[in-house]
Design a protein around this motif. Structure first.
Motif, short mmCIF file in Angstrom:
data_model
loop_
_atom_site.label_atom_id
_atom_site.label_comp_id
_atom_site.label_asym_id
_atom_site.label_seq_id
_atom_site.Cartn_x
_atom_site.Cartn_y
_atom_site.Cartn_z
N UNK A 1 0.82 -1.20 0.00
CA UNK A 1 0.00 0.00 0.00
C UNK A 1 0.86 1.26 0.00
N UNK A 2 2.06 1.14 0.52
CA UNK A 2 3.01 2.25 0.53
C UNK A 2 3.50 2.57 -0.89
N UNK A 3 3.44 1.58 -1.77
CA UNK A 3 3.89 1.74 -3.15
C UNK A 3 2.77 2.26 -4.03
N UNK A 4 1.57 1.68 -3.88
CA UNK A 4 0.44 2.08 -4.70
C UNK A 4 0.48 1.45 -6.09
N UNK A 5 -0.45 1.81 -6.97
CA UNK A 5 -0.55 1.19 -8.29
C UNK A 5 0.72 1.37 -9.13
N UNK A 6 1.06 0.31 -9.87
CA UNK A 6 2.25 0.30 -10.71
C UNK A 6 1.87 -0.17 -12.12
N UNK A 7 2.80 -0.06 -13.04
CA UNK A 7 2.56 -0.50 -14.41
C UNK A 7 2.79 -2.01 -14.56
N UNK A 8 3.79 -2.52 -13.83
CA UNK A 8 4.11 -3.94 -13.88
C UNK A 8 4.38 -4.46 -12.48
N UNK A 9 3.84 -5.65 -12.20
CA UNK A 9 4.21 -6.38 -10.99
C UNK A 9 5.03 -7.58 -11.46
N UNK A 10 6.28 -7.66 -11.04
CA UNK A 10 7.12 -8.82 -11.33
C UNK A 10 6.98 -9.78 -10.16
N UNK A 11 6.48 -10.98 -10.43
CA UNK A 11 6.24 -11.96 -9.38
C UNK A 11 7.46 -12.85 -9.22
N UNK A 12 8.19 -12.66 -8.12
CA UNK A 12 9.35 -13.49 -7.82
C UNK A 12 9.03 -14.57 -6.81
N UNK A 13 7.76 -14.78 -6.53
CA UNK A 13 7.32 -15.80 -5.58
C UNK A 13 7.37 -17.19 -6.21
N UNK A 14 7.47 -18.22 -5.35
CA UNK A 14 7.26 -19.58 -5.83
C UNK A 14 5.77 -19.73 -6.18
N UNK A 15 5.49 -20.57 -7.18
CA UNK A 15 4.11 -20.73 -7.65
C UNK A 15 3.18 -21.21 -6.55
#
Length: 326
Positions: free
Chosen positions: A63-77
């Motif tokens: 929430x501190x970041x707010x909306x972005x253009x891209x979310x890069x998911x580095x999580x395990x599936x």
């Protein structure tokens, strides 16, 4: 370009540092000692291609970041279904989710023509839980060919490879893919936009579906598996069955089994991520690697006896190990 990296571990922090070097507005979502290190001295990348540092913003509060253009998911599936609260504050109407995962993705049939179009796989998207957290229409496929490890909090050791193949589920070459590719390349990474990224998914999966569970079951490195004649034969059988499933779904990745084995052998005395997870007492990422392909085999009427056998014992290992940790 504003980018948030959710799961800024070894791969995520590496990508975040590269994008930050390219001038993107990057925000790393992390936790624990790693987050504190990112906040105090940023990301330090140690690489045979040249060391570099970046100081993107780091937080544990999206929430501190707010909306972005891209979310890069580095999580395990296997963490995707629970990622909704982390991802939701980062979304605006056109936010894209760049899903850097191994195995069969939850969006596999999204935008794919044919009789399976829109189908959901229970093994990777149980009850639609992943699709609710990560809407498939936002997804950009991403196949990672880079190898990194977190040497210390805030310190990423880049071992080899800089390629991140991306592509749209509907096989178009979109503006959002081209823009992300350009930013990645400006940061020093390879990021080809593939018209059909599913072929890359199957090429990467050939190694993951075989070496990862066998390494966990045997505690062997990739080179040790390749040097053992019977284990090598087992890997070959698993790869052959996997390619048959891919072909029944219309994918014919242009790589031979021998070439894939040779590449694995060159990696050397490397422990797969599944073996590393086992040694650290973490859940094994088997659903998207093995269970999904067994489910696809059932869907297409493909005989996969070797995959079924390895899946049975690897799943049993995962369950007994998880039970012992409780």
């Amino acid at each position: 370009m504003k980018v948030a990296v959710v799961g800024a571990g070894a791969i995520g922090a590496y990508v975040g540092a590269a994008l930050h070097r390219a001038g993107a507005d990057v925000h790393l979502i992390a936790r624990g000692a790693h987050l504190e290190a990112l906040r105090s001295h940023g990301v330090r990348v140690l690489s045979p291609r040249g060391d570099f540092e970046g100081r993107p913003h780091a937080t544990d509060d999206p929430a501190e970041v707010g909306p972005v253009d891209y979310v890069f998911l580095g999580l395990k599936a296997n963490a995707y279904a629970a990622s909704g609260p982390l991802v939701a504050p980062l979304l605006h109407e056109r936010t894209a989710l760049v899903a850097a995962q191994n195995g069969i993705p939850w969006w596999y049939f999204h935008g794919l023509p044919g009789r399976h179009s829109g189908r959901r796989l229970q093994s990777v998207d149980p009850g639609g839980s992943v699709s609710r957290a990560l809407p498939p229409e936002r997804a950009i496929g991403c196949v990672v060919y880079a190898a990194t490890e977190l040497e210390a909090p805030g310190v990423v050791r880049h071992l080899e490879g800089t390629r991140f193949s991306i592509g749209e589920p509907d096989m178009t070459v979109s503006r959002r893919c081209l823009d992300f590719s350009e930013a990645m390349q400006a940061g020093g990474l390879k990021c080809p936009v593939e018209p059909d990224v599913r072929n890359d998914i199957w090429i990467k999966l050939l190694g993951n579906i075989s070496f990862n569970p066998i390494s966990a079951l045997s505690r062997a490195t990739m080179a040790e598996i390749c040097r053992h004649p019977d284990a090598r034969g087992l890997v070959t059988a698993m790869m052959r069955e996997t390619l048959e499933v891919a072909a029944r779904l219309g994918s014919r990745p242009q790589i031979s089994i021998e070439r894939r084995l040779a590449g694995a052998e060159r990696v050397g005395e490397h422990k797969t991520s599944t073996l590393q997870d086992l040694e650290r007492g973490k859940p094994l990422e088997l659903d998207v690697l093995l269970a999904a392909v067994v489910e696809l085999a059932e869907l297409t009427g493909t005989a996969v006896p070797t995959l079924r056998a390895i899946h049975a014992v690897a799943d049993l290992l995962n369950r007994t190990t998880s039970r012992s940790l409780k």
